[in-house]
Design a protein around this motif. Sequence first.
Motif, short mmCIF file in Angstrom:
data_model
loop_
_atom_site.label_atom_id
_atom_site.label_comp_id
_atom_site.label_asym_id
_atom_site.label_seq_id
_atom_site.Cartn_x
_atom_site.Cartn_y
_atom_site.Cartn_z
N ALA A 41 27.05 56.01 22.10
CA ALA A 41 27.50 57.36 21.71
C ALA A 41 28.92 57.43 22.28
CB ALA A 41 26.40 58.32 22.20
N LEU A 42 29.09 56.90 23.33
CA LEU A 42 30.41 57.08 23.81
C LEU A 42 31.26 56.36 23.25
CD1 LEU A 42 32.12 58.07 26.28
CD2 LEU A 42 31.51 56.37 27.38
N TYR A 45 32.04 57.96 19.92
CA TYR A 45 32.82 59.32 19.99
C TYR A 45 34.40 58.95 20.27
CZ TYR A 45 34.42 63.56 21.81
OH TYR A 45 35.61 64.67 22.36
N ASP A 47 35.68 55.63 20.05
CA ASP A 47 36.18 54.84 19.07
C ASP A 47 37.42 54.34 19.23
OD1 ASP A 47 35.46 53.37 16.69
OD2 ASP A 47 36.08 54.79 15.31
N HIS A 53 36.25 56.41 12.59
CA HIS A 53 36.90 57.51 12.64
C HIS A 53 38.37 57.44 13.13
CE1 HIS A 53 36.31 58.79 16.55
NE2 HIS A 53 35.00 58.67 16.56
N ASN A 56 40.76 60.65 18.09
CA ASN A 56 40.60 61.91 18.91
C ASN A 56 42.03 62.23 19.62
OD1 ASN A 56 37.78 62.23 18.10
ND2 ASN A 56 37.28 60.87 19.98
#
Length: 373
Positions: A41-42, A45, A47, A53, A56
């Motif tokens: 998951a980390l 998130y 990535d 995606h 961030n």
Amino acid sequence: MHKDIETEKEKIIDNKKKTKYRNLFTLLIAILLLGFIATAALVVYVDPFFHYHELNKDFPYIVDNQLSQNPGMARNMDYNACIIGSSMTVNFDTDDFKEILGLDTLKLSYSGAYPKDDFNILSIVFDKDSFARKSRDVDAVFFAMDIPVMSADTETVKYERPEYLYDDNLLNDVKYLLNKDVLFQYIFKPVIQGKGSDLSEIYFSWWTPEYYSTQWVMHTYEEPEKEEKELPADGLINSTGLNLDVNILPFVSQHPETQFYFFFPPYSILYWHNVMQYNTLDATFAQYDYVAYRLLQYDNVHLFYFQNMEEVTNLDNYADYSHYKPEINRYMVECFGSGEHQITSSEQMADELLKMRGIINEFDFEGLLSQDW
């Protein structure tokens, strides 16, 4: 009867122990699974390889792994132009493309790239069906045309790529999601140091200004052995044509809406000494002439020849026989805008190659190589 009671007690105790160990084992498995899930998951998130995606905005991404990070950037970054090619492209500053050409440009260099490497990343750039890609128009591609690798086998790559980052198969993503190097080097490390990469300067070469000098170039230069047999003038044409047909020109022909800026990088004069040592001078000139002819058949191609600039004979502009100062990269961007050094016809290309021959013939290679560096 007493013995039966004792046996029964032992069974109860034994069962309790088994239950306890079973519960501990189950707890351990649950903790491990939760750890795997939390790690995955980390990674999803943050990535750090941009596989799912775009970046961030608040995370300090480190971008230093061409093989692993280029495909994700090609899929998910915001850009309308890209830089393709070998280490001849790593010192481009994408801010220059924005300032001079008004283009949001993404650098997708592969050091030592073969035509197949260029094909692999362009396939992602122009792929509109990938599960994790943003829809965009690619207005321009800036492509370093490295003649020395154009005669390679059409399937040859510089390095084997991590397929799980290039394909659309979610099942093999476990190699990314549970990767300790990804976790420690690309998530924890940038958080600890609090600083990421300047995305406009990613993949810059390590050479600092003092390395760009004749002294350094000649200190590290290794002269190739002289080949006795000369390669025929047409000896490189067939393999070069195959690479154009298979790995490069399909993108040009299939995307007439995209402007392709092909350029022959300005290697130093020592590159041409190597060519003469390999006894392939006429074959190499024929190769340049042929590539130019093929590229100029397309209306969306802009071709630039930088190899006969005055700068190529001054080794203070280089860190080795082929890698030039970042200032030359900026100058080439200016030329892409102004049209200086652009080739618009086969006749013009022939004239530029004739000038290059003159530079080679007049240069004092013996004097340069005879000095004690």
